[in-house]
Design a protein around this motif. Structure first.
Motif, PDB file in Angstrom:
ATOM      1  N   VAL A 233      41.042  82.693  27.464  1.00 17.84           N
ATOM      2  CA  VAL A 233      42.450  83.575  27.581  1.00 17.84           C
ATOM      3  C   VAL A 233      42.074  84.581  26.157  1.00 17.84           C
ATOM      4  O   VAL A 233      41.770  84.047  24.925  1.00 17.84           O
ATOM      5  CB  VAL A 233      43.435  82.791  27.341  1.00 17.84           C
ATOM      6  CG1 VAL A 233      44.650  83.865  27.213  1.00 17.84           C
ATOM      7  CG2 VAL A 233      43.738  81.683  28.269  1.00 17.84           C
ATOM      8  N   VAL A 234      41.538  85.690  26.707  1.00 22.02           N
ATOM      9  CA  VAL A 234      41.627  86.881  25.774  1.00 22.02           C
ATOM     10  C   VAL A 234      42.990  87.517  25.548  1.00 22.02           C
ATOM     11  O   VAL A 234      43.614  88.035  26.521  1.00 22.02           O
ATOM     12  CB  VAL A 234      40.643  87.791  26.191  1.00 22.02           C
ATOM     13  CG1 VAL A 234      40.530  88.950  25.185  1.00 22.02           C
ATOM     14  CG2 VAL A 234      39.413  87.241  26.731  1.00 22.02           C
ATOM     15  N   TYR A 235      43.517  87.515  24.111  1.00 27.08           N
ATOM     16  CA  TYR A 235      44.645  88.290  24.016  1.00 27.08           C
ATOM     17  C   TYR A 235      44.641  88.816  22.652  1.00 27.08           C
ATOM     18  O   TYR A 235      43.969  88.779  21.736  1.00 27.08           O
ATOM     19  CB  TYR A 235      45.912  86.947  23.905  1.00 27.08           C
ATOM     20  CG  TYR A 235      45.786  86.116  22.951  1.00 27.08           C
ATOM     21  CD1 TYR A 235      46.409  86.060  21.770  1.00 27.08           C
ATOM     22  CD2 TYR A 235      44.989  84.969  23.243  1.00 27.08           C
ATOM     23  CE1 TYR A 235      46.442  85.178  20.698  1.00 27.08           C
ATOM     24  CE2 TYR A 235      44.883  83.972  22.042  1.00 27.08           C
ATOM     25  CZ  TYR A 235      45.552  84.174  20.961  1.00 27.08           C
ATOM     26  OH  TYR A 235      45.404  83.239  19.916  1.00 27.08           O
ATOM     27  N   ALA A 236      45.499  89.966  22.732  1.00 26.69           N
ATOM     28  CA  ALA A 236      45.643  90.793  21.580  1.00 26.69           C
ATOM     29  C   ALA A 236      47.206  91.456  21.769  1.00 26.69           C
ATOM     30  O   ALA A 236      47.516  91.862  22.752  1.00 26.69           O
ATOM     31  CB  ALA A 236      44.575  91.797  21.205  1.00 26.69           C
TER      32      ALA A 236
ATOM     33  N   LEU B 160      49.689  79.789  23.969  1.00 28.35           N
ATOM     34  CA  LEU B 160      49.197  80.803  22.748  1.00 28.35           C
ATOM     35  C   LEU B 160      50.395  80.682  21.531  1.00 28.35           C
ATOM     36  O   LEU B 160      51.327  80.949  21.770  1.00 28.35           O
ATOM     37  CB  LEU B 160      48.956  82.375  23.078  1.00 28.35           C
ATOM     38  CG  LEU B 160      48.288  82.314  24.355  1.00 28.35           C
ATOM     39  CD1 LEU B 160      48.181  83.953  24.829  1.00 28.35           C
ATOM     40  CD2 LEU B 160      46.641  82.006  24.364  1.00 28.35           C
ATOM     41  N   HIS B 161      49.714  79.986  20.441  1.00 26.12           N
ATOM     42  CA  HIS B 161      50.643  79.836  19.335  1.00 26.12           C
ATOM     43  C   HIS B 161      50.348  80.995  18.256  1.00 26.12           C
ATOM     44  O   HIS B 161      49.169  81.751  18.067  1.00 26.12           O
ATOM     45  CB  HIS B 161      50.391  78.640  18.670  1.00 26.12           C
ATOM     46  CG  HIS B 161      50.703  77.607  19.929  1.00 26.12           C
ATOM     47  ND1 HIS B 161      51.826  77.114  19.718  1.00 26.12           N
ATOM     48  CD2 HIS B 161      49.922  76.818  20.465  1.00 26.12           C
ATOM     49  CE1 HIS B 161      52.077  76.091  20.867  1.00 26.12           C
ATOM     50  NE2 HIS B 161      50.741  75.843  21.208  1.00 26.12           N
ATOM     51  N   GLY B 162      51.088  81.076  17.244  1.00 23.53           N
ATOM     52  CA  GLY B 162      50.847  81.966  16.086  1.00 23.53           C
ATOM     53  C   GLY B 162      51.001  83.675  16.305  1.00 23.53           C
ATOM     54  O   GLY B 162      50.203  84.148  15.869  1.00 23.53           O
ATOM     55  N   LEU B 163      51.536  83.702  17.551  1.00 24.01           N
ATOM     56  CA  LEU B 163      51.797  85.197  17.816  1.00 24.01           C
ATOM     57  C   LEU B 163      52.809  85.798  17.008  1.00 24.01           C
ATOM     58  O   LEU B 163      53.547  85.610  16.311  1.00 24.01           O
ATOM     59  CB  LEU B 163      52.087  85.350  19.224  1.00 24.01           C
ATOM     60  CG  LEU B 163      51.033  84.680  20.300  1.00 24.01           C
ATOM     61  CD1 LEU B 163      51.794  84.761  21.711  1.00 24.01           C
ATOM     62  CD2 LEU B 163      49.881  84.862  20.055  1.00 24.01           C
TER      63      LEU B 163
ATOM     64  N   SER C 181      59.268  83.039  20.136  1.00 22.68           N
ATOM     65  CA  SER C 181      59.033  84.299  19.308  1.00 22.68           C
ATOM     66  C   SER C 181      57.626  84.435  19.060  1.00 22.68           C
ATOM     67  O   SER C 181      56.969  85.504  18.633  1.00 22.68           O
ATOM     68  CB  SER C 181      60.020  84.713  18.087  1.00 22.68           C
ATOM     69  OG  SER C 181      59.590  83.496  17.196  1.00 22.68           O
ATOM     70  N   GLN C 182      56.858  83.309  19.121  1.00 24.65           N
ATOM     71  CA  GLN C 182      55.489  83.370  18.455  1.00 24.65           C
ATOM     72  C   GLN C 182      54.567  82.533  19.588  1.00 24.65           C
ATOM     73  O   GLN C 182      53.376  82.185  19.416  1.00 24.65           O
ATOM     74  CB  GLN C 182      55.143  82.618  17.130  1.00 24.65           C
ATOM     75  CG  GLN C 182      56.013  83.541  15.996  1.00 24.65           C
ATOM     76  CD  GLN C 182      55.623  82.913  14.626  1.00 24.65           C
ATOM     77  OE1 GLN C 182      56.115  81.838  14.453  1.00 24.65           O
ATOM     78  NE2 GLN C 182      54.370  83.370  14.044  1.00 24.65           N
TER      79      GLN C 182
ATOM     80  N   LYS D 110      40.968  82.134  23.193  1.00 25.10           N
ATOM     81  CA  LYS D 110      41.472  80.610  23.140  1.00 25.10           C
ATOM     82  C   LYS D 110      40.650  79.916  24.586  1.00 25.10           C
ATOM     83  O   LYS D 110      40.728  80.463  25.439  1.00 25.10           O
ATOM     84  CB  LYS D 110      42.978  80.390  23.290  1.00 25.10           C
ATOM     85  CG  LYS D 110      43.190  78.928  23.255  1.00 25.10           C
ATOM     86  CD  LYS D 110      44.973  78.676  23.094  1.00 25.10           C
ATOM     87  CE  LYS D 110      45.142  77.320  22.889  1.00 25.10           C
ATOM     88  NZ  LYS D 110      46.418  77.174  22.959  1.00 25.10           N
ATOM     89  N   LYS D 111      39.989  78.896  24.366  1.00 24.77           N
ATOM     90  CA  LYS D 111      39.410  77.965  25.157  1.00 24.77           C
ATOM     91  C   LYS D 111      40.428  76.916  25.740  1.00 24.77           C
ATOM     92  O   LYS D 111      40.990  76.452  25.024  1.00 24.77           O
ATOM     93  CB  LYS D 111      37.969  77.580  24.930  1.00 24.77           C
ATOM     94  CG  LYS D 111      37.334  78.711  24.657  1.00 24.77           C
ATOM     95  CD  LYS D 111      35.651  78.058  24.407  1.00 24.77           C
ATOM     96  CE  LYS D 111      34.695  79.123  23.804  1.00 24.77           C
ATOM     97  NZ  LYS D 111      33.333  78.505  23.825  1.00 24.77           N
TER      98      LYS D 111
END
Length: 2042
Positions: free
Chosen positions: A1159-1162, A1185-1188, A1135-1136, A1176-1177
């Motif tokens: 990595v560009v994310y939102a 990707l963590h902490g989403l 979930s994250q 994130k590099k």
């Protein structure tokens, strides 16, 4: 056959004709055989007999053949089977080679690698097989050779053998021997002689002669070499001599019994040695003998240069076949003797040849092939035909009668044990022969007796066959009843028939027709059955030879026959195994014998009724003779001996005939000494009393009887001593002739004839003749070619055959020689002044007399005492000497001595050369010179009769003395030379000296030269290349060394290219920096990112460029990746967490080294906001990707990063995190509803982490240990009413939310207590609501209270009152319908009852598309615009970005996306100097918003600028050079120039070129000297064009200038003006007034026309005609019948290119915009020229003589009586000599009468227009406005002139919206200005998106006033027959109606091709105004050109479909532009027939 039907006859005639034709064709073919150029196979390259190869090398065997057709190559084994591929071991290549690849030892296969192969070549004409190819592969094996000790008696010779293993003996040979000291002993070939102690024999043994005790101490090794691998090695063991001392005498003995008899075989021309291995003491004497062939007699071997004996070994060099034979070596000493026999065979390579190689033989003729072969020995001869053995073994192959099957390839093979050879020949058939063939024949027939029978046989063949008939094997002859006849048809077939008259039963039987020719036989048989009783024809007696097979058929007639049987002695056959009887009556008896088979046989035929017939056959068996073999014994008879022999015939029937033959010639008794006696009937006796040579040969006894013949033959050999056939005699020959002396002898064995020559001058001792080129012996004949005196002497001819002593004869060969000089011509030299002696030696028969001639004149010493002659007699001739005491130059002459004797005369010449030093060279001159060399030439001096050895060129620097010189030596045969290694730009003195063997000449006169400059010879130094950025490299360097400059360096060429490519360098030029030591540098721009470039630099001076520097390589800085990572993918993990993976971008797009990935994310709903994005590099190709946020849709992009920065982002991908348990509800309320109820309400969790499935409400009474109650509530319900509670008891409540994952956290607890008092409370919470534009919104307000509370709303602080859009719902909620932007704000809900009041406040956010952004221009360049973008202040929703729209004046709209953060945006790659429209729209997640105002702007850049005349024009007498580089491009690169010229007094311009490139100079040729010319240049760039006119006068022939033309005022201007009387004011100049008045009149008429048109409003009226006539009569006096406008359709111009009108007055270049300020004026008396350019300063006789009054210089002048205000152009009202004032063309005027109800700010400007001269004087329309539906053309140009426009209707903006009405009104602004942009008309804009509606007849002016209207400045120039299809351009019509009566020229029918479109024009979207600021005329143009220009009138419908436009296109054209600031709307109409200053715009 006798009678034919007509049709049948016609068929036969046709057939005959066809046959005749075919026959003639056949004859032609026979005469010219089709295969005359075809041939069977012949070997071109035949493989050798033996192919040995090593397994490590492999082998290729090549076999090539020729033939037509090309033969096929097949490899076969010796048994004839074909050879195939064996993988890895044997393969056949495509070109026919047999290939044996290298192979491993273990892969050896005997059937492949030790095999006999042959190559077979075949085509359709036959097959041939090559000689046998013995292939032997040798596997590399280790071997060791050994040398064993040899035992030898002292004093004898020893032979050491090198023992080589047998398995390699064929390939290993001894190359040398050595002792332990390393002393080498070479082979016989290496040694000079055979006299040494040590000798290596040819067979490899080491021969050591006369062995002494000291030889026992040495040891010896042999060195061997493998001929296939080339490997050499020493023997493994060393051998030595074991020397035994003899004890007493030892007789010769042969130790090894095998050595007593030896067989030797050596190859032709090889060296060999025969050993005689006997040892003895005392040392024996060895003698060698050779047996005479075929005898037991022997001769001693003659030793000579070729045959030598070393000790006991016989060594023979260069073996010949004659050396073959049996040799005997005899070893003797005083004690005894021994002998050794050696049989020697000298093998010569076999070769064969068949004669003839090809022959063509007719059928039946004999053919003979003879096999001629050479080589030794020959074991067998065999023949093959087409690859198959023939069984013939004689050298001659004879085919007695050639048949068809005999054609093909014949081969003769000769073989011995070692090798084979073959030759091939082809036998072709002559003519076209075909064996007979039965084409048609009779069939079996059964018939009754009585009628006649007709049997027919048709046969064909070539030659024509003969046909015969048989009945039961017996030939049928003609008789009374049987008739045989035949004839030949036209096609060559033979028709034979057999007629049987009234057939009998006895005529039945087997009838056969036989067709026979020399080519073959064909037959056909069939039975004829005749009903009747059996009948057997009489059978003749049958004689048969014993042993053969008897076959007979019973000749039965009658039908039917039931059975046929054979009987013998009344017994039915068969009675034994030999007999066979067949039902058809055939009897066969095999192997007939007299005793058992000779008898009478009876044949019995029966029918079913029992009738029978019998016939008898007597068989006689004959026995052929058999001769008993005989022979003459093993001994050979000698001459004179007696011979007797019997011939006995053992078997055979009598009588017998017996006779004898010798060599196939019958022997008769009594002849040649023969006696033949018949002893009895079976025996014959032959005897010879004394044998002679003639009795030698083959004797045959032949016995004959009736059964046959027998023969036996035996050969008799008779030894006959030699006897002369031709005995030689003395001969005398003339010297130089070919001598031949015959010597022939006979005998048996055949004698060997040899010639020898006497040693010395007397006979006695003879020696063998040495083989030489001119002496040879052939079959006993001595040949001496070109006999000389040296060949004179005694010769011995000897004939020996071993019988008797032999024959010999001595003869004298004498040579008769005339005098001869051995040297015919020679040169003799002498130094001048010294004595000389000339000698002549003549050889020949004495006496010889010698005379001397000098230059063919008799030389008499008496006449000159300097000459003396002496003679001396020599043994071989006479020597004569001529002495000269003191030589002079005149003695250089040809001296000839003539010798004479009795046999002839001869002469010899001496070329006397008197030598001296040469004279000095002269005429030294310089042919060519460069910086470092000079090419000289000179004249050759007298060489002093001694060849000039050399010339010495002496040179020095001019300041040096001749002592310090350099020299160049030049060969004496040349008169040109180059002196090199000079220094550039240096003065030298040069002279030359000649030298011969005698000495040196004096020096020539010196010449002085200065060497030229040279290109630099050094490379630039200290070159450094460093990256500046991603696309730029900086190169720095220093100059070459000063000594390498070779002149002054002007600059450098810096070349660069991509490294590691074959492309050429791109060079840039850098000027030289004169500062000492300063570094040069250059930046190379626009390079590829992160790419390695190679840079080279070369310096140049005025001569050229120096050497290229060494390549320097450097990378540009790393860029950013140009492609995103590919295959981006995301996977939700939890979930994250989300895993993202990708593939790195392609290497070529990385533009550097990829260091990391970002990595560009939102969350997707925040993606538009850059600030909300996370980065994130990572260095790997995936990441987690963590902490989403939980249960959130995320958008992701991946990009690669290099040192240059971030690359392109990938396409966004989307993934949603997994759901989780929700957070706690954010707020909870518990409101008392009564004494037993509490309302619990809550707000949803801030992070639901999924889809909420339900809420759980927990309640618990406080204090007591009561149970917690739960209540499930649906997810959409946000409140719960808890009931049945106890009054005044506190309750605790909390709430949780649940998703599919589970129950979330609990909310805060809240305590409430039921009560009777229920104050007003609102259960809803403060909230923020977001509504989308135009959608409904609802805001809740749930309240409790008792009494029921009153609910009121306030909107933004104002009390709410219900309306159409907003109302209050029963539950207290507020509903807003169709939300708009104004609805956003705070909404507060108030609830109040008597107890309490409560309120909440909601915030409403309205999401709407953005409003129109602000677009402002920030900066412009020549190819880019920078705009600044700002969002609208009123936008609430976040803006996501902008879309920028822009279009060029004549192009399509283009768009660009601009990010929301970009304050500015650069629009690049625009056209230089062009107008652009720009607007922008914003967009957010709702959609695209409103458009901004349109921004009208233009890129920088102007039309070309005029150059100064002196810099541009360079005049000569018959040409003018134009330097186009003098033009300035105005900021936009020049495209091309148009050049026109004319003589000053001519009217028509001549176009010279319409496409001159800007970088070049251009020369106008073929001008007349001393003549004034006008030159007109039109310069083009993308911003427009500029026209310049120049006057110039060509120079005189001598180069002088001519006087300027006088203008009456002393100014010398070439343009004359019209003189006027002095009393007339200057402003009354008619050049000015006439057009002015005419224009006013036209304006007035035009207004009337408009009024009438508006009143009548009829669009398709034909009434224009009379008015048109009136206009043309009044105004068109200058028109000519051939005048037309330039009718160029701009939309076609670029596509069609330029086509010249017939009179070569060429219009401008395709796409060009002509803008010549030509002035066209009416001439007096009608037409002057259709193409003339008007000039007010022209010669007065061309114009009406009017005086020009002065005109004041002011800007605004009320010129027209109609009140039109003219904005005069201040710059154009200039003062010109002779032309002080003009109305400026293109000035803007205000016409009164058009201002009703107009705002003064909206004034409409009118402008004067150039005059379209040269129009046809027929009715025409000018200035017609286009009605809205008019389909005609409107010209769209890329120049600076606007189109004629009609009234504007409904101009719709591309964004839509309301239309606005523009009302034109007069405008009083700045004057029209030629050099600056005029004021644009102002419009009142109602709606920025609206279109426009124009009221009134005024045109729209989008352009500044311009002296050069851009559409058709040359319209007046190009008349001619181009009017009809396009003359709507010149038409004039009433305003507001359609143009009907267009000007046409009925006499001109050919249309001008439509002109191409202007740059940037696009027919599909022409909504832009077709004017360009780029064509504003410059001041210089204004000063030069103030003439009127051609105008366009209204446009009528084009007669060509492609020229028509739709209404929509016309509307777009009319709506083309909106006025920009400071621009004047320019409208041009065509004033057909107006004078030059018509200023009408209607």
């Amino acid at each position: 056959m006798a009678y034919m039907m007509p049709n049948e006859r016609l068929k036969w005639l046709t057939l005959c004709a066809a046959v005749v034709v075919l026959a003639s064709v056949g004859n032609t073919l026979a005469a010219n055989p089709a295969d005359s150029d075809q041939k069977g196979p012949v070997f071109l390259k035949e493989p050798t007999n033996r192919i040995d190869f090593s397994n490590s090398t492999g082998a290729e065997i090549e076999c090539k053949s020729s033939g037509n057709p090309m033969p096929e190559i097949i490899w076969i084994r010796s048994d004839g089977t074909a050879v195939g591929d064996v993988p890895g071991l044997r393969q056949i290549s495509s070109d026919g080679k047999l290939v044996f690849p290298p192979f491993r030892a273990e892969d050896y296969r005997q059937e492949v690698h030790a095999q006999v192969y042959a190559c077979l070549a075949r085509n359709q004409f036959g097959s041939i097989i090559s000689r046998d190819v013995h292939v032997r592969a040798v596997v590399q094996q280790f071997y060791e050779s050994e040398v064993n000790n040899e035992y030898v008696i002292r004093g004898n010779s020893a032979v050491l053998k090198c023992s080589i293993p047998s398995f390699v003996a064929d390939f290993v040979q001894v190359v040398s021997w050595q002792d332990e000291e390393g002393q080498l002993y070479g082979t016989l070939e290496d040694q000079q002689g055979t006299d040494g102690k040590y000798l290596v024999l040819p067979s490899g043994e080491l021969h050591i002669r006369e062995v002494g005790p000291e030889d026992g101490y040495k040891s010896y090794q042999c060195r061997t070499k493998h001929r296939l691998t080339g490997e050499t090695r020493l023997s493994a063991t060393k051998g030595r001599l074991v020397i035994t001392e003899p004890i007493g005498s030892v007789p010769p003995k042969i130790n090894n019994i095998n050595d007593k008899f030896q067989l030797m075989q050596v190859k032709l021309s090889q060296n060999f040695a025969m050993q005689c291995p006997g040892q003895a003491y005392p040392v024996p004497v060895v003698r060698w003998y050779k047996f005479i062939e075929g005898t037991t007699r022997k001769q001693a071997v003659v030793l000579n240069d070729r045959v030598k004996q070393v000790s006991g070994t016989l060594i023979i060099k260069d073996a010949v076949v004659e050396d073959s034979g049996k040799y005997l070596c005899v070893v003797n000493n005083s004690v005894g003797g021994e002998s050794v026999e050696t049989v020697l065979t000298v093998t010569a390579p076999l070769s064969a040849k068949i004669d003839p190689p090809t022959q063509t033989i007719d059928f039946g003729r004999p053919a003979v092939f003879t096999c001629q072969y050479t080589g030794n020995p020959i074991k067998t001869v065999s023949w093959m035909k087409d690859g198959k053995a023939m069984g013939h073994s004689e050298p001659v192959l004879r085919i007695e009668s050639v048949k068809k099957e005999d054609k093909g390839m014949y081969q003769c093979f000769v073989r011995n044990d070692q090798e084979s050879a073959e030759a091939s020949a082809e036998l072709k058939l002559g003519g076209r022969f075909d064996p007979p063939v039965i084409r048609q024949a009779f069939q079996e027939e059964t018939m009754e007796p009585g009628p006649s029978v007709f049997l027919k046989c048709v046969a064909g063949g070539n030659p024509t066959p003969e046909i015969s008939w048989e009945l039961d094997g017996k030939k049928i002859a003609n008789n009374d009843r049987f008739q045989v006849g035949q004839y030949v048809t036209v096609n060559g077939d033979v028709v034979s028939y057999l007629n049987i008259t009234s057939v009998h039963a006895n005529d039945g039987g087997l009838y056969k027709c036989i067709a026979k020719s020399k080519v073959g036989v064909a037959e056909h048989s069939a039975k004829l059955n005749v009903y009747g009783l059996p009948y057997i024809r009489q059978m003749e007696k049958k004689a048969i030879v014993a042993g053969e097979t008897l076959m007979v058929t019973c000749p039965v007639a009658g039908y039917p026959i039931d059975s046929i049987v054979w009987e013998r002695d009344n017994r039915a056959l068969p009675i034994n195994r030999k007999q066979k009887v067949f039902p058809n009556g055939t009897l066969i008896i095999e192997n007939v014998e007299r005793n058992s088979d000779q008898a009478t046989y009876t044949c019995v035929a029966k029918n079913q009724e029992g009738y029978s017939a019998r016939g008898s056959l007597e068989v006689q068996v004959m026995v052929p003779p058999h001769v008993l073999p005989f022979n003459f014994g093993s001994e050979i008879f000698n001459v004179g001996e007696m011979l007797s022999i019997n011939c006995v015939v053992l078997k055979g029937d009598l009588p017998l005939k017996i006779h004898w033959t010798l060599n196939d010639v019958k022997i008769e008794t009594g002849l040649d000494g023969f006696t033949v006696i018949q002893l009895n009937s079976r025996t014959s006796y032959l005897s010879v009393d004394a044998l002679e040579a003639k009795h030698r040969g083959v004797y045959s006894c032949i016995a004959q009887n009736m059964a046959g013949e027998a023969k036996f033959a035996a050969e008799l050999q008779v030894n006959v001593p030699p006897r002369w056939i031709l005995e030689p005699t003395d001969k005398a020959f003339a010297q130089g002739s070919d001598a031949k002396v015959e010597c022939k002898a006979d005998g048996f064995p055949k004698p060997q004839v040899t010639w020898k020559k006497a040693v010395g001058d007397t006979p006695g001792e003879y020696k063998d003749l040495k083989k030489s080129d001119n002496i040879r012996v052939e079959e006993g004949t001595l040949h001496i070619d070109n006999i000389q005196k040296t060949n004179e002497g005694y010769y011995l001819c000897e004939a020996i055959n071993g019988i008797g002593s032999g024959l010999s004869a001595v003869i004298m060969v004498s040579v008769q020689a005339p005098p001869e000089f051995t040297e015919k011509l020679r040169n003799q030299t002498a130094r001048r002044g010294e004595p000389a002696v000339l000698q002549c030696e003549a050889k020949g028969e004495k006496p010889i007399g010698i005379l001397w001639n000098m230059n063919n004149m008799r030389l008499d010493p008496k006449n000159d005492n300097r000459y003396t002659i002496r003679e001396e007699i020599l043994s071989a001739g006479v020597m004569s000497s001529l002495s000269i005491k003191r030589t002079e130059r005149s003695d250089s002459a040809l001296f000839t001595c003539v010798a004479t004797n009795a046999f002839g005369s001869d002469d010899a010449s001496i070329n006397m050369i008197v030598q001296e030093v040469p004279e000095m060279p002269y005429a030294l001159k310089v042919l060519d010179k460069s910086g470092r060399s000079v090419q000289l030439s000179w004249a050759q001096p007298y060489d002093g009769n001694s060849p000039l050895n050399r010339y010495i060129i002496e040179f020095k620097r001019s300041r040096a003395s001749w002592d310090e010189i350099d020299r160049v030596m030049v060969p004496g045969h040349t008169t040109e030379a180059q002196v090199q290694k000079l220094s550039p730009a240096t003065t030298y003195n040069i002279r030359i000296v000649a030298e011969n063997e005698i000495g040196s000449s004096q020096s020539s006169e010196a010449v002085t030269i200065i060497t030229a400059e040279e290109a630099p010879s050094g490379k630039p130094q200290n070159i450094k290349v460093e990256p500046v950025n991603q696309t730029t490299l900086r190169v720095t360097w220093k100059p070459p060394a000063r000594s390498d400059w070779n002149g002054e360096i002007l600059g450098y060429y810096v070349g660069y290219k991509l490294s590691n490519t074959n492309s050429s360098y791109i060079f840039e030029t850098i000027n030289f920096i004169t500062e000492e030591g300063k570094e040069h540098n250059l930046e190379l721009n626009n390079l590829r990112v992160y790419t390695q470039y190679s840079v080279v630099i070369q310096a140049f001076n005025k001569i050229g460029a120096g050497p290229l520097s060494d390549e320097e390589k450097q990378f540009t800085a790393e860029g950013t990746p140009s492609q995103p990572p590919s295959d981006t993918a995301c996977t939700t993990l939890t979930s994250q967490t989300i895993r993202v993976s990708w593939v790195s971008p392609p290497l070529e797009s990385a533009n550097g080294v990829i260091k990391t990935y970002k990595v560009v994310y939102a969350p997707s709903d925040e993606w538009y906001d850059e600030t909300k994005r996370h980065y994130k590099k990572t260095a790997s190709s995936d990441t987690v990707l963590h902490g989403l946020k939980k249960y959130t849709n995320y958008t992701m992009q991946v990009l690669a990063t290099t040192a240059g920065g971030d690359g392109v982002r990938s396409v966004p991908i989307h993934c949603q995190t997994e759901p989780d348990v929700p957070e706690a509800p954010t707020d909870v309320k518990a409101l008392v509803m009564g004494n037993a109820a509490i309302l619990v309400s809550w707000r949803p969790p801030a992070q639901p982490n999924g889809i909420i499935t339900q809420y759980t409400v927990y309640s618990k009474a406080e204090g007591a240990e009561t149970e917690t109650k739960t209540q499930k509530v649906p997810h959409y319900q946000m409140s719960f009413e808890a009931t049945e509670l106890e009054k005044n008891k506190p309750y605790e409540f909390w709430v949780t939310a649940s998703t599919t994952i589970g129950e979330g956290q609990q909310s805060k607890s809240i305590v409430a207590m039921p009560s009777d008092q229920v104050p007003a409370k609102i259960a809803s919470f403060d909230d923020t609501f977001t509504a989308t534009f135009k959608e409904d919104a609802k805001m809740p307000c749930l309240a409790v209270g008792a009494p029921q509370p009153e609910i009121t709303w306030k909107i933004k602080g104002v009390e709410f009152s219900a309306n159409d859009r907003m109302r209050l719902l029963p539950d207290g909620s507020l509903l807003i319908k169709s939300v708009n932007r104004q609805d956003a704000g705070d909404y507060s809900c108030h609830a109040e009852n008597s107890i309490a009041k409560d309120s909440i406040t909601h915030k409403l956010i309205v999401l709407a598309p953005p409003q129109s952004p602000h677009v402002t221009l920030s900066a412009t360049t020549t190819d880019a615009l920078t705009v600044r973008l700002k969002p609208h202040e009123g936008d609430t929703a976040p803006l996501h970005g902008y879309t920028l729209h822009y279009k060029p004046e004549f192009g399509e709209w283009e768009t660009a996306e601009v990010s929301v953060d970009s304050q500015k945006h650069n629009i690049e790659n625009l056209l230089c100097g062009s107008r652009y429209q720009v607007y922008a729209t914003g967009f957010n997640n709702i959609g695209a918003g409103e458009a901004s105002d349109i921004l009208n702007t233009r890129t920088k850049g102007q039309k070309p600028k005029l150059p100064e005349k002196p810099r541009f024009i360079e005049v000569s007498s018959n040409s003018v050079s134009l330097h186009f580089k003098a033009w300035k491009d105005g900021g936009c690169p020049m495209s091309h120039f148009v050049v026109e010229s004319k003589k000053r007094d001519q009217l028509e311009w001549n176009q010279i070129s319409n496409n001159v490139k800007p970088d070049n100079n251009y020369v106008v040729l073929d001008l007349e000297p001393a003549t004034w010319y006008n030159l007109r240049i039109t310069a083009h760039n993308s911003a427009g064009f500029t026209v310049a006119e120049y006057d110039f006068a060509t120079l005189t022939v001598t180069g002088g200038t001519i006087a300027p033309l006088d203008d009456g005022m002393g100014h010398g201007n070439v343009h004359a003006r019209i003189p006027m009387p002095a009393w007339m004011p200057e402003w009354l100049d008619l050049n000015f007034m006439v057009p002015l008045i005419a224009t006013v009149v036209v304006v007035a008429v035009g207004i009337c026309v408009v009024c009438v048109a508006l009143s009548r409003r009829r669009s398709d009226d034909m009434r224009g005609g009379q008015k048109d006539v009136y206009y043309d009569v009044v105004y068109n006096q200058t028109m000519g019948p051939g005048a037309t406008l330039d009718k160029r359709r701009p939309d076609l111009r670029d596509e069609l290119g330029y086509i010249a009108p017939p009179n070569r007055k060429l219009p401008p270049v395709p796409g060009s915009n002509y803008n010549t300020c030509d002035r066209i004026k009416r001439g007096r008396g009608g037409l002057r020229s259709n193409h003339s350019t008007w000039d007010p300063r022209r010669n007065p006789n061309l114009y009406e003589e009017l005086k020009a009054p002065p005109v004041p210089m002011h800007g605004n002048a009320n010129i027209y009586g109609h009140g039109g205000h003219a904005h005069g152009n201040v710059e154009c009202h200039y003062r010109h000599p002779g032309m002080e004032d003009e109305i400026c063309p293109y000035a803007t005027f205000h016409l009164l009468g058009f201002r009703e109800e107009m705002d003064p700010t909206k004034a409409m400007n009118f402008q004067t227009f150039p005059h379209q001269n040269g129009h046809t004087p027929v009715p025409g329309h000018a200035g017609t406005m286009l009605p809205p539906g008019h389909p005609g053309h409107v010209h769209s140009r890329s120049g600076s002139q606007s189109m004629p426009r009609a009234n504007r209707y409904q101009r719709k903006n591309s964004q839509g919206g309301q239309s606005s009405i523009y009302t034109p009104a007069p405008e009083y602004d700045d004057p029209a200005n030629c050099a600056e942009e005029d004021q644009y008309r102002r419009y009142t804009r109602v709606n920025s998106q609206g279109g426009s509606l124009y009221s009134g007849p005024g045109p729209e002016y989008d352009d500044p006033a311009n002296c050069a209207p851009e559409e058709d400045q040359y319209g007046s120039q190009y008349g001619g027959p181009y009017g009809q299809p396009y003359d709507h351009y010149g038409s004039r019509g009433s305003m507001g109606r359609r143009s009907i009566g267009s000007a046409r020229n009925p006499g001109n029918g050919s249309p001008e091709p439509p002109p191409p479109p202007p740059r940037n024009h696009d027919m599909s979207n022409s909504s832009f105004n077709d004017s360009k600021e780029s064509n504003e005329i410059s001041e210089a143009e204004c000063d030069r050109d103030h003439g009127p220009r051609g105008n366009y009138g209204a446009v009528k419908r084009s007669p060509q479909p492609k020229d028509q436009r739709t209404t929509e296109e016309m509307r777009k054209l009319i709506e083309r532009n909106e006025a920009g600031p400071k621009q004047l709307q320019l409208q041009q109409t065509n004033g057909a027939g107006f004078t030059a200053y018509d200023t009408m715009a209607v």
